[in-house]
Design an enzyme around this catalytic site. Structure first.
Site, PDB file in Angstrom:
ATOM      1  N   TYR A 161      42.286 -14.041 -29.455  1.00 15.86           N
ATOM      2  CA  TYR A 161      42.309 -15.228 -28.583  1.00 15.86           C
ATOM      3  C   TYR A 161      41.026 -15.411 -27.788  1.00 15.86           C
ATOM      4  O   TYR A 161      40.666 -16.532 -27.410  1.00 15.86           O
ATOM      5  CB  TYR A 161      43.529 -15.201 -27.660  1.00 15.86           C
ATOM      6  CG  TYR A 161      43.526 -14.152 -26.587  1.00 15.86           C
ATOM      7  CD1 TYR A 161      42.918 -14.392 -25.355  1.00 15.86           C
ATOM      8  CD2 TYR A 161      44.157 -12.935 -26.782  1.00 15.86           C
ATOM      9  CE1 TYR A 161      42.928 -13.434 -24.356  1.00 15.86           C
ATOM     10  CE2 TYR A 161      44.170 -11.975 -25.788  1.00 15.86           C
ATOM     11  CZ  TYR A 161      43.557 -12.222 -24.573  1.00 15.86           C
ATOM     12  OH  TYR A 161      43.563 -11.272 -23.588  1.00 15.86           O
ATOM     13  N   HIS A 213      19.630 -11.348 -29.272  1.00 15.38           N
ATOM     14  CA  HIS A 213      19.778 -10.791 -30.604  1.00 15.38           C
ATOM     15  C   HIS A 213      20.740  -9.609 -30.543  1.00 15.38           C
ATOM     16  O   HIS A 213      20.421  -8.518 -31.030  1.00 15.38           O
ATOM     17  CB  HIS A 213      18.428 -10.354 -31.159  1.00 15.38           C
ATOM     18  CG  HIS A 213      17.442 -11.454 -31.342  1.00 15.38           C
ATOM     19  ND1 HIS A 213      16.164 -11.236 -31.811  1.00 15.38           N
ATOM     20  CD2 HIS A 213      17.523 -12.797 -31.115  1.00 15.38           C
ATOM     21  CE1 HIS A 213      15.503 -12.395 -31.873  1.00 15.38           C
ATOM     22  NE2 HIS A 213      16.314 -13.346 -31.446  1.00 15.38           N
ATOM     23  N   GLU A 247      10.845 -20.257 -28.001  1.00 10.44           N
ATOM     24  CA  GLU A 247      12.067 -21.021 -28.259  1.00 10.44           C
ATOM     25  C   GLU A 247      12.300 -22.125 -27.225  1.00 10.44           C
ATOM     26  O   GLU A 247      13.414 -22.643 -27.116  1.00 10.44           O
ATOM     27  CB  GLU A 247      13.280 -20.079 -28.260  1.00 10.44           C
ATOM     28  CG  GLU A 247      13.204 -18.932 -29.231  1.00 10.44           C
ATOM     29  CD  GLU A 247      13.409 -19.346 -30.681  1.00 10.44           C
ATOM     30  OE1 GLU A 247      13.304 -20.549 -30.986  1.00 10.44           O
ATOM     31  OE2 GLU A 247      13.671 -18.453 -31.497  1.00 10.44           O
ATOM     32  N   HIS A 300      19.960 -16.849 -24.838  1.00 11.86           N
ATOM     33  CA  HIS A 300      19.782 -16.541 -26.257  1.00 11.86           C
ATOM     34  C   HIS A 300      19.442 -15.065 -26.385  1.00 11.86           C
ATOM     35  O   HIS A 300      18.591 -14.542 -25.664  1.00 11.86           O
ATOM     36  CB  HIS A 300      18.651 -17.382 -26.847  1.00 11.86           C
ATOM     37  CG  HIS A 300      18.150 -16.883 -28.171  1.00 11.86           C
ATOM     38  ND1 HIS A 300      18.979 -16.646 -29.250  1.00 11.86           N
ATOM     39  CD2 HIS A 300      16.907 -16.552 -28.590  1.00 11.86           C
ATOM     40  CE1 HIS A 300      18.269 -16.213 -30.278  1.00 11.86           C
ATOM     41  NE2 HIS A 300      17.001 -16.134 -29.894  1.00 11.86           N
ATOM     42  N   TYR A 342      42.973 -21.245 -16.614  1.00 15.75           N
ATOM     43  CA  TYR A 342      42.910 -19.830 -16.233  1.00 15.75           C
ATOM     44  C   TYR A 342      41.881 -19.605 -15.130  1.00 15.75           C
ATOM     45  O   TYR A 342      40.836 -20.258 -15.092  1.00 15.75           O
ATOM     46  CB  TYR A 342      42.540 -18.975 -17.454  1.00 15.75           C
ATOM     47  CG  TYR A 342      42.536 -17.493 -17.184  1.00 15.75           C
ATOM     48  CD1 TYR A 342      43.726 -16.790 -17.113  1.00 15.75           C
ATOM     49  CD2 TYR A 342      41.355 -16.811 -16.993  1.00 15.75           C
ATOM     50  CE1 TYR A 342      43.740 -15.414 -16.881  1.00 15.75           C
ATOM     51  CE2 TYR A 342      41.345 -15.437 -16.758  1.00 15.75           C
ATOM     52  CZ  TYR A 342      42.541 -14.751 -16.695  1.00 15.75           C
ATOM     53  OH  TYR A 342      42.533 -13.402 -16.444  1.00 15.75           O
ATOM     54  N   HIS A 369      19.270 -14.620 -37.358  1.00 18.58           N
ATOM     55  CA  HIS A 369      18.513 -14.673 -36.100  1.00 18.58           C
ATOM     56  C   HIS A 369      19.256 -13.978 -34.960  1.00 18.58           C
ATOM     57  O   HIS A 369      18.825 -12.936 -34.490  1.00 18.58           O
ATOM     58  CB  HIS A 369      18.238 -16.153 -35.762  1.00 18.58           C
ATOM     59  CG  HIS A 369      17.256 -16.357 -34.666  1.00 18.58           C
ATOM     60  ND1 HIS A 369      16.397 -17.440 -34.623  1.00 18.58           N
ATOM     61  CD2 HIS A 369      16.998 -15.648 -33.545  1.00 18.58           C
ATOM     62  CE1 HIS A 369      15.650 -17.370 -33.541  1.00 18.58           C
ATOM     63  NE2 HIS A 369      15.999 -16.283 -32.862  1.00 18.58           N
TER      64      HIS A 369
END
Length: 217
Positions: free
Chosen positions: A115, A96, A75, A94, A210, A157
């Protein structure tokens, strides 16, 4: 120890933390971090338990790496494309993760049910269109979907998150998985009651102020 070596060790630590937190299994996830002239990215097909810093791959901005060294993640195009499109981002995670992947395989984005969905940078966690893993088509689709967001689901994916640091990108991916789990739970009992656009806009402003300066709360 130079900065690049320290960053490579950090990538290894993040990959292991993904496994520890249940965000990933086996060799399916990958991470990257921006460096001068390109990025460092996790290698192809190495499980985190045996991954070492010297297996982390430098890929140049031109998409080149040492042919005599480890091969980068399949990737790598996706990581390089995101970092090129988002100059404020320093890292990409990334994975899964289970509930995010369930929703991605069902063709569902995560709506404004809580939220904390705003951690992705908007009033939802969008869904990127499907493309074969490792392709330029996937890289282009993810970069386009992430425009204005810090995370998205990837159809059939998984999910992907960006941050100003590896820790921040991982924290966002972790929260996306939590929101995905909450959404899956609500779907089992009739579906969520969504927050409206005005409230999500107020939440976005509150998120910006925040925590401590320079940190995400």
């Amino acid at each position: 120890m130079n900065d690049r070596t320290a960053l490579a060790e950090k990538l290894v630590a993040i990959m292991r933390r993904m496994d520890e937190r249940g965000l990933n299994r086996g060799t399916s996830g990958n991470v990257s971090a921006r460096v001068t002239g390109g990025m460092l990215v996790s290698p192809s097909g190495v499980v985190p338990a045996v991954l070492t810093a010297d297996q982390i791959v430098f890929v140049s901005d031109a998409g080149e790496w040492d042919p005599d060294g480890p091969r980068p993640s399949s990737e790598w195009r996706m990581h390089l494309g995101i970092l090129a499109a988002r100059p404020e981002a320093a890292a990409v995670v990334h994975c899964h993760s289970r509930h995010a992947t369930i929703l991605a395989c069902a063709g569902r984005e995560i709506p404004a049910l809580h939220y904390m969905v705003a951690v992705a940078g908007g009033d939802r966690v969008p869904l990127a269109p499907y493309a074969t893993f490792g392709t330029a088509e996937l890289a282009d689709g993810i970069a386009a979907t992430l425009k204005g967001y810090r995370a998205c689901l990837m159809a059939n994916h998984g999910q992907i998150a960006i941050g100003r640091s590896l820790d921040e990108a991982l924290a966002i991916a972790d929260e996306v998985e939590e929101q995905a789990a909450v959404y899956c739970g609500t779907l089992a009992i009739g579906g969520p009651v969504l927050l409206d656009a005005g409230e999500m806009a107020r939440i976005g402003l509150a998120f910006a102020a925040y925590g401590q300066k320079g940190q995400r709360g």
